[in-house]
Design an enzyme around this catalytic site. Structure first.
Site, short mmCIF file in Angstrom:
data_model
loop_
_atom_site.label_atom_id
_atom_site.label_comp_id
_atom_site.label_asym_id
_atom_site.label_seq_id
_atom_site.Cartn_x
_atom_site.Cartn_y
_atom_site.Cartn_z
N GLY A 122 13.60 -15.95 -4.11
CA GLY A 122 14.70 -15.93 -3.18
C GLY A 122 14.31 -16.91 -1.97
O GLY A 122 13.16 -16.83 -1.53
N ILE A 192 -10.53 -2.29 -0.67
CA ILE A 192 -10.30 -2.92 -2.24
C ILE A 192 -11.86 -3.04 -2.91
O ILE A 192 -11.83 -2.50 -4.04
CB ILE A 192 -9.36 -4.07 -2.11
N GLY A 278 -9.96 -9.45 1.66
CA GLY A 278 -8.55 -9.27 2.39
C GLY A 278 -7.54 -9.91 1.86
O GLY A 278 -7.50 -10.72 0.88
N ARG A 279 -6.38 -9.80 2.64
CA ARG A 279 -5.01 -10.43 1.87
C ARG A 279 -4.39 -11.24 3.15
O ARG A 279 -4.53 -10.88 4.16
CB ARG A 279 -4.03 -9.23 1.40
N HIS A 451 -6.39 31.13 0.40
CA HIS A 451 -7.80 31.19 0.23
C HIS A 451 -8.12 31.63 -1.43
O HIS A 451 -7.50 32.47 -2.06
CB HIS A 451 -8.52 32.21 0.94
P1 FAD Z 1 4.36 -6.55 -2.27
O1 FAD Z 1 3.83 -5.30 -2.89
O2 FAD Z 1 3.39 -7.74 -2.34
O3 FAD Z 1 5.68 -7.15 -3.15
C1 FAD Z 1 6.22 -8.24 -2.53
C2 FAD Z 1 7.07 -8.51 -3.98
O4 FAD Z 1 8.06 -9.49 -3.29
C3 FAD Z 1 6.53 -9.15 -5.11
O5 FAD Z 1 7.09 -8.53 -6.16
C4 FAD Z 1 6.53 -10.62 -4.94
O6 FAD Z 1 6.68 -11.08 -6.26
C5 FAD Z 1 8.08 -10.75 -4.37
N1 FAD Z 1 8.26 -12.07 -3.55
C6 FAD Z 1 7.57 -12.50 -2.74
N2 FAD Z 1 8.29 -13.85 -2.38
C7 FAD Z 1 9.50 -13.98 -2.80
C8 FAD Z 1 10.70 -14.44 -2.84
N3 FAD Z 1 10.62 -15.64 -2.16
N4 FAD Z 1 11.55 -14.24 -3.57
C9 FAD Z 1 11.54 -13.27 -4.55
N5 FAD Z 1 10.57 -12.43 -4.40
C10 FAD Z 1 9.54 -12.47 -3.61
N6 FAD Z 1 -2.00 0.22 -0.45
C11 FAD Z 1 -1.64 1.67 -0.74
O7 FAD Z 1 -0.71 2.14 0.58
N7 FAD Z 1 -2.53 2.43 -1.24
C12 FAD Z 1 -3.26 2.13 -2.23
O8 FAD Z 1 -3.91 2.86 -2.90
C13 FAD Z 1 -3.51 0.71 -2.25
N8 FAD Z 1 -4.37 0.09 -3.52
C14 FAD Z 1 -4.43 -1.32 -3.38
C15 FAD Z 1 -5.22 -1.69 -4.27
C16 FAD Z 1 -5.19 -3.07 -4.80
C17 FAD Z 1 -6.24 -3.66 -5.66
C18 FAD Z 1 -4.59 -4.12 -3.90
C19 FAD Z 1 -4.32 -5.71 -4.00
C20 FAD Z 1 -3.71 -3.52 -2.88
C21 FAD Z 1 -3.39 -2.22 -2.66
N9 FAD Z 1 -2.87 -1.51 -1.57
C22 FAD Z 1 -2.88 -0.14 -1.42
C23 FAD Z 1 -1.99 -2.27 -0.84
C24 FAD Z 1 -0.53 -2.51 -1.34
O9 FAD Z 1 -0.40 -2.79 -2.57
C25 FAD Z 1 0.40 -3.14 -0.35
O10 FAD Z 1 0.35 -2.77 0.92
C26 FAD Z 1 2.03 -3.18 -0.73
O11 FAD Z 1 1.98 -3.70 -1.89
C27 FAD Z 1 2.80 -3.89 0.30
O12 FAD Z 1 4.13 -3.90 -0.43
P2 FAD Z 1 5.02 -4.99 -0.02
O13 FAD Z 1 6.52 -4.59 -0.57
O14 FAD Z 1 5.25 -5.54 1.31
O15 FAD Z 1 4.59 -6.37 -0.64
P1 AMP Z 2 -10.50 -5.47 3.60
O1 AMP Z 2 -9.73 -6.38 4.83
O2 AMP Z 2 -10.41 -4.16 3.93
O3 AMP Z 2 -9.87 -5.83 2.29
O4 AMP Z 2 -11.95 -5.81 3.74
C1 AMP Z 2 -12.54 -7.16 3.41
C2 AMP Z 2 -13.86 -7.39 3.78
O5 AMP Z 2 -14.36 -8.71 3.58
C3 AMP Z 2 -14.17 -7.31 5.31
O6 AMP Z 2 -14.86 -6.12 5.62
C4 AMP Z 2 -14.66 -8.63 5.78
O7 AMP Z 2 -15.70 -8.56 6.85
C5 AMP Z 2 -15.49 -9.03 4.49
N1 AMP Z 2 -15.54 -10.49 4.52
C6 AMP Z 2 -14.63 -11.54 4.69
N2 AMP Z 2 -15.24 -12.82 4.67
C7 AMP Z 2 -16.47 -12.55 4.05
C8 AMP Z 2 -17.43 -13.51 3.72
N3 AMP Z 2 -17.58 -14.64 3.72
N4 AMP Z 2 -18.61 -12.96 3.18
C9 AMP Z 2 -18.86 -11.26 3.16
N5 AMP Z 2 -17.71 -10.74 3.45
C10 AMP Z 2 -16.74 -11.30 4.02
#
Ligand code: FAD
Ligand code: AMP
Length: 475
Positions: A122, A192, A278-279, A451
């Site tokens: 989209g 993560i 991080g993300r 309890h």
């Molecule tokens: P997303 O889940 O990323 O969904 C976005 C969707 O939009 C995707 O399907 C993508 O393909 C689609 N999209 C993007 N751009 C477009 C476009 N232009 N057109 C059509 N579709 C599109 N959070 C928790 O709360 N608890 C947890 O235990 C947890 N564990 C995690 C473990 C891992 C390994 C990771 C990576 C993340 C974890 N998270 C957890 C974080 C959580 O996954 C995110 O916060 C959550 O998925 C965010 O939701 P969202 O809908 O914003 O985005």
């Molecule tokens: P989170 O944002 O909770 O997923 O955690 C990511 C972690 O990666 C943070 O604690 C950061 O300090 C760490 N981090 C980011 N860049 C580096 C790097 N170059 N080397 C080691 N740790 C990093």
């Protein structure tokens, strides 16, 4: 003729799909556009959370915790087991089946509520039009009165650490390994990294975690992060703090990681390296140049407290906007926006968003840490109760950790709750509800807890706030 909707949601993750369902519940005509592609090329709704995040990670954490218990705790119950063996293929198949069931469930929910699912990419054009490019390349334009952007996030990559999906991988790859790496390196000891490290350590990997910061889990309460560090060490996670990765190179079947510490440059050799630093918000191809939506310097779509973007009737929710990157935060934003669009009340209480780390012991918190409350200049009282004094935790062979409550000294309001111990992620729900209603420590003290349950730890921690705990020594 162009298709016309009341609401188009771009993104079908935990930010987008609940928004679509709530908008349909509100009587609106809704489409949800999603482009997720799984490793087999197939499409599934659910976004990162269901396909590559929350759900698959929890499936593997559960399986490997059971393994750990069988090996290390069953004997204490008087249960002798021998020949405990891991069938990784079966474990991974279970993980994949859970994901498939849950993502398939979203389509069923869409059908039941009347949301039109649209597979493809989209793109927001000017004038609240959404151009959809199907997986076959075909294009069509949808029109909407309101558009909700929920495109989520994607893993951050480090410069000089080139992802190849085999030796240098991200969190998604690390959930789908088909063999146990002997030596596993993880960059980043955040949520993560710790969850993935726990999974593969329990399955036998030697895990080294490199974390740039000097403090472990800086976002958690100081007492919790100290206790957690002790347990992760006991599990065998080698967590190196103050270790900033500069570069990594693949040499044959191993990875050489160069990082800097206060003592100078160091090298680590591993078989597989996970980058879990991080993300970042994902907006590739999402916004036409004249769409008018603005982003901050880090790429997050700019929104106000009600998730309105700079363009009237265009909203954004979830990981693509400011705030913690958590599924439940995105879900609440999506529901709020869908209600506001329908002219109903909508609000997200950003002060009361729980965080959970699903390791063993589990870690969960909500509100302010003791350090934050003190830094804010507030005079506080603190109550803590150890699970070692909980009959239920003892019966579960899980006596590690504690529940801690930070309350205001003047009016007794609960400012923060921090739990490390069994089922912390479930227990925190009571604290969230209490804080949502601005409860005092005394309110929790006067609430009857069954309890023997783990929830009594919160009751006792509330009593300890006023040095009136019954089942532990007041300090
Ligand atoms: P997303 O889940 O990323 O969904 C976005 C969707 O939009 C995707 O399907 C993508 O393909 C689609 N999209 C993007 N751009 C477009 C476009 N232009 N057109 C059509 N579709 C599109 N959070 C928790 O709360 N608890 C947890 O235990 C947890 N564990 C995690 C473990 C891992 C390994 C990771 C990576 C993340 C974890 N998270 C957890 C974080 C959580 O996954 C995110 O916060 C959550 O998925 C965010 O939701 P969202 O809908 O914003 O985005
Ligand atoms: P989170 O944002 O909770 O997923 O955690 C990511 C972690 O990666 C943070 O604690 C950061 O300090 C760490 N981090 C980011 N860049 C580096 C790097 N170059 N080397 C080691 N740790 C990093």
């Amino acid at each position: 003729m162009n298709e016309q909707y009341d609401v188009i949601v771009i993104g079908g993750g935990p930010g987008g799909y609940p928004a679509a369902i709530r908008a349909a519940q509100n009587g609106l005509k809704v489409a949800c556009v999603d482009e997720w592609r799984n490793r087999d090329g197939g499409h599934a709704f659910g976004g990162t959370c269901l396909n590559a995040g929350c759900i698959p990670s929890k499936a593997l954490l559960e399986s490997t915790e059971l393994l750990h218990r069988a090996r290390h705790e069953f004997a204490a119950h008087g249960i002798g087991v021998s020949g405990v063996a891991v069938d990784l293929a079966a474990m991974q198949k279970r993980r994949a089946t859970i994901v498939k069931t849950m993502t398939g469930g979203i389509l069923a929910l869409f059908k039941a509520s009347g949301v039109v699912p649209v597979e493809g990419h989209g793109r927001l054009l000017a004038g609240n039009q959404v151009e959809v490019t199907g997986f076959d390349g075909s294009k069509r334009t949808l029109l909407a009165k309101d558009v909700i952007l929920a495109s989520g996030s994607t893993p951050l990559r480090l410069p000089n650490v080139p992802h190849d999906g085999r030796r240098i991988v991200d969190s998604w790859d690390a959930l789908e390994f088909d063999s146990v790496p002997k030596r596993l390196g993880i960059i980043g000891a955040g949520v993560i990294g710790l969850e993935l490290g726990s999974v593969w350590r329990r399955l036998g990997s030697e895990v080294t975690m490199l974390e740039a910061l000097d403090r472990f889990l800086p976002m958690a309460d100081g007492a919790v992060s100290k206790e957690a560090q002790r347990h992760f060490k006991k599990l065998g996670l080698d967590i190196q703090l103050g270790a900033k990765v500069a570069r990594a190179t693949v040499a044959g079947d191993r990875v050489e990681v160069v990082y800097t510490t206060a003592a100078g440059e160091r090298t680590l050799e591993v078989d597989v390296l996970v980058v879990a630093v991080g993300r970042r918000p994902f907006t590739e191809g999402l916004l036409a140049p004249d769409a008018g939506v603005t982003q901050d310097e880090r790429g997050f779509i700019r929104v106000d407290e009600h998730c309105r973007t700079a363009v009237p009737r265009v909203w954004a929710v979830g990981d693509v906007v400011r705030g913690p990157m958590l599924a439940h935060k995105g879900k609440e934003e999506g529901i709020m926006v869908a209600d506001l669009i329908a002219g109903r009340y909508g609000e997200v209480n950003y002060r009361v968003i729980p965080s959970v780390i699903y390791t063993a012991p589990e870690i969960a918190w909500v509100g302010q840490t003791e350090e934050q409350a003190k830094a804010g200049g507030r005079s506080i009282k603190v109550g803590q109760f150890p699970f070692a004094a909980s009959g239920r935790a003892r019966a579960m062979e899980s006596p590690a950790g504690f529940a801690k409550i930070v309350a205001a000294a003047d009016d007794d309001e609960i400012l923060g709750v921090h739990i490390i111990g069994p089922m912390a992620g479930e227990l925190i729900a009571e604290a969230v509800l209490a804080m949502e209603y601005s409860a005092s420590a005394e309110d929790l003290q006067r609430t009857i807890h069954a309890h023997p349950t783990l929830s009594e730890a919160l009751h006792e921690a509330a009593l300890a706030v006023d040095k009136r705990a019954i089942d532990s020594i007041n300090r």
